[in-house]
Design a protein around this motif. Structure first.
Motif, PDB file in Angstrom:
ATOM      1  N   LYS A 184       0.698  -3.055   4.103  1.00  0.00           N
ATOM      2  CA  LYS A 184       1.863  -2.195   4.325  1.00  0.00           C
ATOM      3  C   LYS A 184       3.164  -2.994   4.312  1.00  0.00           C
ATOM      4  O   LYS A 184       3.198  -4.166   4.675  1.00  0.00           O
ATOM      5  CB  LYS A 184       1.716  -1.459   5.652  1.00  0.00           C
ATOM      6  N   ASP A 213       0.821  -1.222   0.000  1.00  0.00           N
ATOM      7  CA  ASP A 213       0.000   0.000   0.000  1.00  0.00           C
ATOM      8  C   ASP A 213       0.849   1.264   0.000  1.00  0.00           C
ATOM      9  O   ASP A 213       0.466   2.281  -0.588  1.00  0.00           O
ATOM     10  CB  ASP A 213      -0.906   0.025   1.239  1.00  0.00           C
ATOM     11  N   ASP A 214       1.983   1.217   0.697  1.00  0.00           N
ATOM     12  CA  ASP A 214       2.789   2.423   0.875  1.00  0.00           C
ATOM     13  C   ASP A 214       3.986   2.482  -0.068  1.00  0.00           C
ATOM     14  O   ASP A 214       4.941   3.210   0.173  1.00  0.00           O
ATOM     15  CB  ASP A 214       3.266   2.544   2.326  1.00  0.00           C
TER      16      ASP A 214
END
Length: 418
Positions: A362, A339-340
């Motif tokens: 993440k 996601d990041d």
């Protein structure tokens, strides 16, 4: 015995034609309705779950038919481990090569002892691992009891891989059947492992009679497989999985450091090589291509430098190279990335390319990425993308198992600068 195993292997193509064409029953089971007493016997608070397990047990024991059930790792295709004919249907249903051994699942320590040689004694290392990780996603190699374990289970090897699953439905099914079950992942051989009942139904729904639906799998990757039988006493990780190497090291240090019997934890292909074992593997996932969807998968490395002979690309050049493979139409690309990560931002915005993003979680939560990995492959494949890009992760904690699976799934790799 070896000749019998080989004869069974020759029959597998014929057995494949005999796979059931009966309608598949999808039976819902509530894991929360199952508890276990001190002896490992299940108790049920939901009649529907008890009835579903009774039906599945009947298929396994009386009809000698394979059944699909959930484990904490992935969904498994189970059959009686001590019946070579029943176990052979696993191979014919999956299209699995006969020289690929199976993992045997037990529900209690007494069941484990019943399938091991009577003169075998657990080592301190195995006692520590069982204490901390059973029931759970850890498979261990034991000596094979040749009088009761069919050769087809071990592919003729002298060891047998065993684990005790922690998923209540899996453990209860084994206990109700009162028999150890051989169970690889419930998918066509070489495809991504299923982590939801619907994954199995789409793939094998016309080849199996019973699918027990216990919800999504919590771990999402197959079990870690270890071999502690070597004369040097070290613990060898043959397949990374649901129990991390760091977990193993911490546990052994905690339990054995004071005694001075501290084994090393060695990872196959990272810390040592064993070419003979790769040719005749003692455990699944070592010899054949695995985990691949029907569309090409490209592993995108963003954390490491390319090896000699490979170039570091920009995100734009990677997309252009993929776009050139489909000159006559727009290309639909699936992207699996943390996601990041910045990769998704850099890849988007190219003419003639549409994207389907499947977020993995993440970077700091590799356990979540592991849980979503196979679901991502299967979801994007079902949606009809032309190619899947998956960004690599650091090979620590669950990341080691994630990258093991991704490398086996990917047909090519690219190194991209962020």
């Amino acid at each position: 015995m070896a000749a019998g195993w080989y004869a069974t292997a020759l029959l597998l193509p014929r057995l494949r034609r005999c796979v059931s064409t009966m309608p598949c029953q999808l039976l819902r089971c509530d894991p929360a309705s199952i508890t276990f007493n001190a002896s490992g016997e299940p108790n049920f608070t939901a009649d529907a779950t008890r009835d579903a397990l009774s039906i599945a047990s009947h298929h396994l024991v009386a009809l000698k038919r394979p059944v699909v059930f959930p484990t904490e790792t992935v969904y498994g295709l189970g059959a009686l481990a001590l019946d070579g004919t029943a176990a052979s249907l696993i191979f014919s249903t999956k299209g699995r090569p006969a020289d690929n051994p199976l993992i045997v699942h037990v529900s209690s320590m007494s069941m484990l002892r019943s399938i091991l040689p009577p003169d075998y004694t657990l080592s301190k290392t195995y006692e520590a691992l069982i204490k901390h990780f059973w029931p759970g996603p850890l498979t261990m190699l034991f000596p094979r009891h040749a009088d009761i374990i069919p050769n087809i289970i071990t592919a003729g090897q002298s060891t047998i891989a065993v684990r005790m699953p922690s998923h209540p439905v899996a453990r209860a099914l084994i206990a109700v059947a009162n028999a150890p079950l051989a169970a690889p992942s419930a998918n066509s051989s070489g495809k991504p492992s299923p982590t939801r009942a619907e994954h199995v139904h789409r793939d094998l729904g016309d080849k199996v009679d019973i699918i027990l639906d216990g919800g999504p799998c919590g771990v999402g990757l197959e079990s870690t497989v270890v071999d502690g039988l070597g004369a040097d006493g070290h613990l060898r990780v043959l397949r990374p999985g649901g129990v991390t190497v760091e977990d193993l090291q911490r546990t052994l240090h905690q339990e054995l450091h004071a005694s001075g019997d501290m084994p090393r934890v060695l990872v196959h292909r990272r810390d040592y090589r064993d070419d003979a074992m790769e040719l005749a593997p003692t455990t699944p996932g070592m010899k054949y291509k695995h985990y691949s969807p029907s569309v090409p998968v490209v592993l995108v490395h963003t954390l490491t430098s390319p090896p000699e002979g490979m170039q570091l690309q920009t995100a734009a050049s990677l997309v252009s190279s993929l776009r050139d493979r489909f000159p006559d139409r727009p290309v639909h690309i699936g992207l699996m990335t943390p996601d990041d990560s910045r990769l998704a931002q850099l890849l988007h915005g190219h003419e003639g390319v549409s994207w389907r993003l499947f977020p993995l979680g993440k970077v700091t939560q590799p356990a979540v990425i592991a849980q979503r990995l196979f679901d991502g492959f299967l979801t994007l494949d079902r949606e009809g993308v032309d190619v899947i890009l998956i960004e690599g992760v650091a090979e620590v904690d669950e990341g080691l198992a994630i990258m093991n699976r991704v490398r086996k799934a990917a047909g090519e790799a690219a190194w991209v600068s962020l």
